[in-house]
Design an enzyme around this catalytic site. Structure first.
Site, PDB file in Angstrom:
ATOM      1  N   TRP A  95       4.292  -0.987   2.484  1.00 54.98           N
ATOM      2  CA  TRP A  95       5.127  -0.218   3.397  1.00 54.98           C
ATOM      3  C   TRP A  95       6.389   0.312   2.728  1.00 54.98           C
ATOM      4  O   TRP A  95       6.771   1.472   2.903  1.00 54.98           O
ATOM      5  CB  TRP A  95       5.479  -1.084   4.602  1.00 54.98           C
ATOM      6  CG  TRP A  95       6.296  -0.359   5.626  1.00 54.98           C
ATOM      7  CD1 TRP A  95       7.656  -0.426   5.813  1.00 54.98           C
ATOM      8  CD2 TRP A  95       5.817   0.577   6.607  1.00 54.98           C
ATOM      9  NE1 TRP A  95       8.053   0.396   6.836  1.00 54.98           N
ATOM     10  CE2 TRP A  95       6.936   1.023   7.341  1.00 54.98           C
ATOM     11  CE3 TRP A  95       4.551   1.068   6.924  1.00 54.98           C
ATOM     12  CZ2 TRP A  95       6.824   1.939   8.380  1.00 54.98           C
ATOM     13  CZ3 TRP A  95       4.439   1.980   7.964  1.00 54.98           C
ATOM     14  CH2 TRP A  95       5.567   2.410   8.682  1.00 54.98           C
TER      15      TRP A  95
ATOM     16  N   GLU B  97       0.463   3.657   2.238  1.00 51.06           N
ATOM     17  CA  GLU B  97       0.779   3.650   3.673  1.00 51.06           C
ATOM     18  C   GLU B  97       1.688   4.847   4.024  1.00 51.06           C
ATOM     19  O   GLU B  97       2.888   4.757   3.913  1.00 51.06           O
ATOM     20  CB  GLU B  97       1.457   2.340   4.053  1.00 51.06           C
ATOM     21  CG  GLU B  97       0.555   1.124   3.827  1.00 51.06           C
ATOM     22  CD  GLU B  97       1.130  -0.157   4.383  1.00 51.06           C
ATOM     23  OE1 GLU B  97       2.007  -0.109   5.274  1.00 51.06           O
ATOM     24  OE2 GLU B  97       0.704  -1.223   3.945  1.00 51.06           O
ATOM     25  N   TYR B  98       1.054   5.948   4.520  1.00 48.79           N
ATOM     26  CA  TYR B  98      -0.358   6.233   4.699  1.00 48.79           C
ATOM     27  C   TYR B  98      -0.599   7.661   4.268  1.00 48.79           C
ATOM     28  O   TYR B  98       0.304   8.506   4.375  1.00 48.79           O
ATOM     29  CB  TYR B  98      -0.773   6.088   6.165  1.00 48.79           C
ATOM     30  CG  TYR B  98      -0.519   4.728   6.752  1.00 48.79           C
ATOM     31  CD1 TYR B  98      -1.338   3.645   6.434  1.00 48.79           C
ATOM     32  CD2 TYR B  98       0.566   4.528   7.609  1.00 48.79           C
ATOM     33  CE1 TYR B  98      -1.109   2.395   6.990  1.00 48.79           C
ATOM     34  CE2 TYR B  98       0.806   3.279   8.149  1.00 48.79           C
ATOM     35  CZ  TYR B  98      -0.023   2.211   7.835  1.00 48.79           C
ATOM     36  OH  TYR B  98       0.220   0.975   8.351  1.00 48.79           O
TER      37      TYR B  98
END
Length: 399
Positions: free
Chosen positions: A114, A155-156
């Site tokens: 992330w 992501e992503y």
């Protein structure tokens, strides 16, 4: 002669599946994968929450994934923490060394996560020259540090700074990696979202399945930050109407073999601060994230090792937390004053593992083993969540 402790490890893992052979003999095929992610930064945590690679039991998992590497300014794979990964704590060499105790263990390096975001990956993947350069340099990096493969956690694609072309470019990137990896027998896997919206936007699953050895589904994070809702419900309601079962139903229509997928199980609780009321059921309005825990120190999230300590009762004081287990949803929630959390326990994880087996998935994935009760502070054994899954799979004897 093989050390006795290694022989013991092999015998435990393959109970019911024969004897583990060493040397040049190939490892026997197992019916299900057990993919275990390690958050490399977990050794920086405070007190008994600090995790050391030496705590890992090498026969618990079929695949270990070390997180995370990142992209440097040149578009190549690189360590995000040289002190921890390479120079001083030597995380790379320590996790790869676990294969000495279990020669059948596969150890992968994950890139992304992330915090890395999407834009750098989108930029690297948009041209053939940079894709090929990344693939070539990544193979050299894996070989140099002894990893068995790469896990891609972008992501992503198409989101968070990405572009619409990411969907196609991600496939092309994977194809370039596969072309370089295949002659060296390196594994290539990916962790992908369980959100239908993200799946449709970012991933051409039917083509990715042809190139990837397997795919780890992040079948959690179905909740949102507005209402206190269930984070990883198997069935039933969630904040956006999606559940693990709806994700699996969607994937089953893509044409991918279901054995390509590992069902994601999280050892983290999603937490909220709420306005206390008589009705504290899922769906109550949240006023913000829950308070950070003493180990993970992240608002809105707790490790299971923090949760189980909070829920423990002792001789002088019962736990002030009210705990509810939702059998149909295969998830738990608990609340105390203005704190509300949703999480998995031993029973709910067992239900999810059985579901994965019934749906003929290729295995399960744990995010992350370092937030299980890895020292057995709350239970009669260490790693109670992981061990419960292994029992359902038949990889260790039931007690």
């Amino acid at each position: 002669m093989q050390p006795l402790h290694s022989l013991r490890i092999g015998a435990i893992l393959l109970w019911g599946f024969g004897v583990l052979a060493y040397g040049d003999t190939e490892c026997p095929a197992r019916p299900y994968r057990v993919v275990c992610y390690l958050a490399s930064w977990s050794n920086y945590r405070e007190g008994s929450g600090a995790f050391n690679i030496s705590y890992i039991v090498p026969d618990h998992c079929t695949h270990l994934v070390y997180t995370f590497a990142g992209l440097n300014i040149g578009g190549g794979i690189d360590s995000l923490d040289y002190y921890n990964d390479i120079n001083v704590n030597k995380g790379y060499s320590k996790i790869v060394a676990l294969k000495e105790e279990n020669p059948c263990l596969k150890v992968l390096l994950a890139i992304g996560g992330w915090n890395e975001g999407s834009e750098k990956y989108s930029l690297m993947a948009e041209r053939e020259a940079t894709r090929d350069a990344f693939a070539d340099q990544t193979l050299r990096y894996l070989v140099h540090y002894g990893f068995d493969g790469l896990d891609i956690d972008w992501e992503y694609p198409t989101m968070r700074g990405g572009i619409p072309e990411d969907r196609e470019n991600f496939v092309l990137l994977v194809q370039s990696l596969r072309a370089r990896f295949a002659p060296r027998k390196k594994l290539l896997t990916a962790a992908i979202s369980a959100s239908k919206q993200i799946l449709q936007s970012g991933y051409d699953l039917s083509r990715l399945c042809e190139e990837l050895d397997f795919i780890n589904l992040m079948t959690y994070d179905y909740s949102n930050n507005v209402k206190a809702t269930l984070d990883a419900p198997l069935y039933g309601d969630s904040s956006n109407g999606e559940t693990i079962d709806t994700t699996i139903a969607y994937i089953s229509k893509t044409g991918c073999p279901m054995g390509k997928f590992s069902l994601g199980i999280t050892t983290h609780a999603k937490t909220y601060t709420v306005a206390p009321s008589r009705l504290m059921a899922p769906g109550i309005n949240a006023t913000g994230p829950g308070l950070p825990g003493p180990f993970t120190r992240s608002a809105g999230s707790l490790g299971y090792n923090e949760v189980c300590e909070m829920l423990k009762s002792n001789r002088t004081a019962p736990s002030p937390w009210v705990v509810k287990s939702l059998a149909q949803n295969a998830v738990k929630y608990a609340y105390h004053d203005d704190q509300w959390m949703t999480f998995d326990g031993i029973e709910t994880i067992g239900t999810k593992v059985k579901y994965a087996m019934d749906k003929k998935l290729g295995g399960i994935m744990f995010w992350t083993i370092d937030t299980d009760d890895f020292q057995g502070d709350c239970h009669s054994e260490a790693y109670p969540l992981l061990q419960s899954a292994l029992r359902v799979l038949g990889y260790i004897k039931k007690v």
